[in-house]
Design an enzyme around this catalytic site. Structure first.
Site, PDB file in Angstrom:
ATOM      1  CE  LYS A  29     -32.022 123.647  62.782  1.00  0.00           C
ATOM      2  NZ  LYS A  29     -32.700 123.462  64.074  1.00  0.00           N
TER       3      LYS A  29
ATOM      4  N   GLY B 136     -36.937 116.908  68.912  1.00  0.00           N
ATOM      5  CA  GLY B 136     -37.927 116.910  69.973  1.00  0.00           C
ATOM      6  C   GLY B 136     -38.053 115.616  70.746  1.00  0.00           C
TER       7      GLY B 136
ATOM      8  CB  ALA C 144     -32.371 117.795  66.445  1.00  0.00           C
ATOM      9  N   GLY C 145     -32.501 116.545  69.329  1.00  0.00           N
ATOM     10  CA  GLY C 145     -32.585 115.262  70.011  1.00  0.00           C
ATOM     11  C   GLY C 145     -32.084 115.252  71.448  1.00  0.00           C
TER      12      GLY C 145
ATOM     13  CG  ASN D 196     -36.680 125.233  70.842  1.00  0.00           C
ATOM     14  OD1 ASN D 196     -36.950 125.932  69.876  1.00  0.00           O
ATOM     15  ND2 ASN D 196     -37.310 125.428  71.995  1.00  0.00           N
ATOM     16  CB  THR D 197     -37.992 120.134  72.697  1.00  0.00           C
ATOM     17  OG1 THR D 197     -38.285 120.449  71.335  1.00  0.00           O
ATOM     18  CG2 THR D 197     -39.238 119.591  73.359  1.00  0.00           C
TER      19      THR D 197
END
Lengths: 257, 65
Positions: A96, A157, A184-185, A206-207
């Site tokens: 990645k 995040g 992301a996001g 992830n977050t």
């Protein structure tokens, strides 16, 4: 489902491994969600603590595909060197590729990204580039040898979801044969479902899971949303319309005035 | 000789990178190495000689998003 460099994934959920309250909760999140890919990273290892060795043992137990990242790299050289180190440690060609260009938004440096992607592809890597929804950049990444594109939904995040639905829809339409991942996001499962409804092949997050009050519960929620969105995309959704149209048949209705 | 290991100054008498890894407790650990910003594959560590002032990085699997 489109394949990723010849690998067909069981589902479209790629899950990060950072920021969980504990290794046990991380493992539970993967177990309940059935995520098909785990993203990982490289950091300095202490010869005394050897924390990375315990983490490696945990990751192997997950039984998922492993996608190492070049997170935190701000230059082509740094990203390329990190990718080589990741390939050796994780024994995979997948990378990645992140080349960060702006600190506040963690927006990719797309110029460095294209250059690094070309170098790594020529070195035999299978590159998953973290990019924007810019179609020109996307085209240059494909020219550089990438066979997957990972546009951001929103800054890493931030949990804001899909900031530019128009751009992401255009990207899907413009590259109908390229596997696309929203990276992301994302903050909520509904946003993952939306991404999949647009025809995206996977989401990477992830977050939103790791920082939820109950990460494993949230991970399962995301897995269900990904599946729901994928089913919707393949089911050929109806076209929205401006005016109402009764769904209950009018013919045969009693006259009761 | 003086080296930088993961950003920290150390005194070492290891002739090669593989000797340094053993001396610093890494043993058979799953790590990747770089010297002065350049990747050194595991297969090259035994022949990679160290010089005074070298900056050595030893990285291992870590959580990531």
């Amino acid at each position: 489902m489109r394949d990723f460099y010849g690998t067909t994934l069981n589902n479209g959920l790629m899950l990060g491994t950072a920021q969980y309250p504990s290794p046990a909760i991380l493992a539970d999140a993967f177990k309940r969600s059935g995520a098909s890919v785990a993203t990982v990273s490289l950091r300095r290892e202490s010869g005394q603590e050897r924390a990375g060795q315990d983490f490696w043992a945990l990751i192997k137990e997950l039984g998922t595909h492993i996608l190492p990242n070049t997170a935190g790299c701000h230059s082509v050289k740094e990203a390329v060197t990190t990718a080589h180190m990741a390939r050796e440690v994780f024994d995979t060609k997948w990378i990645k590729l992140e080349v960060i260009g702006e600190e506040d938004t963690l927006q990719p440096d797309v110029f460095g990204l294209v250059e690094a992607a070309r170098i790594l592809t020529e070195d035999g890597f299978q590159v998953f580039p973290y990019t924007t929804e810019d179609l020109v950049v996307a085209g240059k990444l494909l020219d550089a040898g990438c066979e997957v594109l990972m546009p951001w939904g929103a800054p890493i995040g931030s949990g804001q979801g899909l900031n530019n639905v128009f751009g992401l829809r255009a990207m899907r339409a413009h590259f109908p044969d390229v596997p696309l991942v929203i990276d992301a996001g994302l903050g909520l499962p509904s946003q993952a479902a939306q991404a999949m409804e647009l025809g995206y092949d996977a989401v990477l997050l992830n977050t939103a899971v790791a920082k939820a009050g109950d990460p494993a519960e949230m991970a399962e929620g995301f897995a269900m949303a990904v599946r729901a969105g994928q089913l919707a995309a393949t089911a050929d959704p109806m076209e929205p319309r401006d005016m109402a149209e009764p769904s209950t048949p009018v013919i045969g209705k009693a006259f009761l005035e | 000789m003086k080296l930088q290991l993961n950003g920290a100054p150390i005194e070492a008498d290891s002739a090669t990178l593989s000797d340094l890894l053993v001396a610093q407790g890494y043993g058979e650990a799953r790590v990747a190495t770089a010297v002065n910003g350049a990747f050194v594959p595991a297969t090259m560590r035994a022949t990679h000689t160290l010089n005074d002032g070298d900056q050595v990085e030893v990285l291992a699997p870590m959580q990531g998003g």
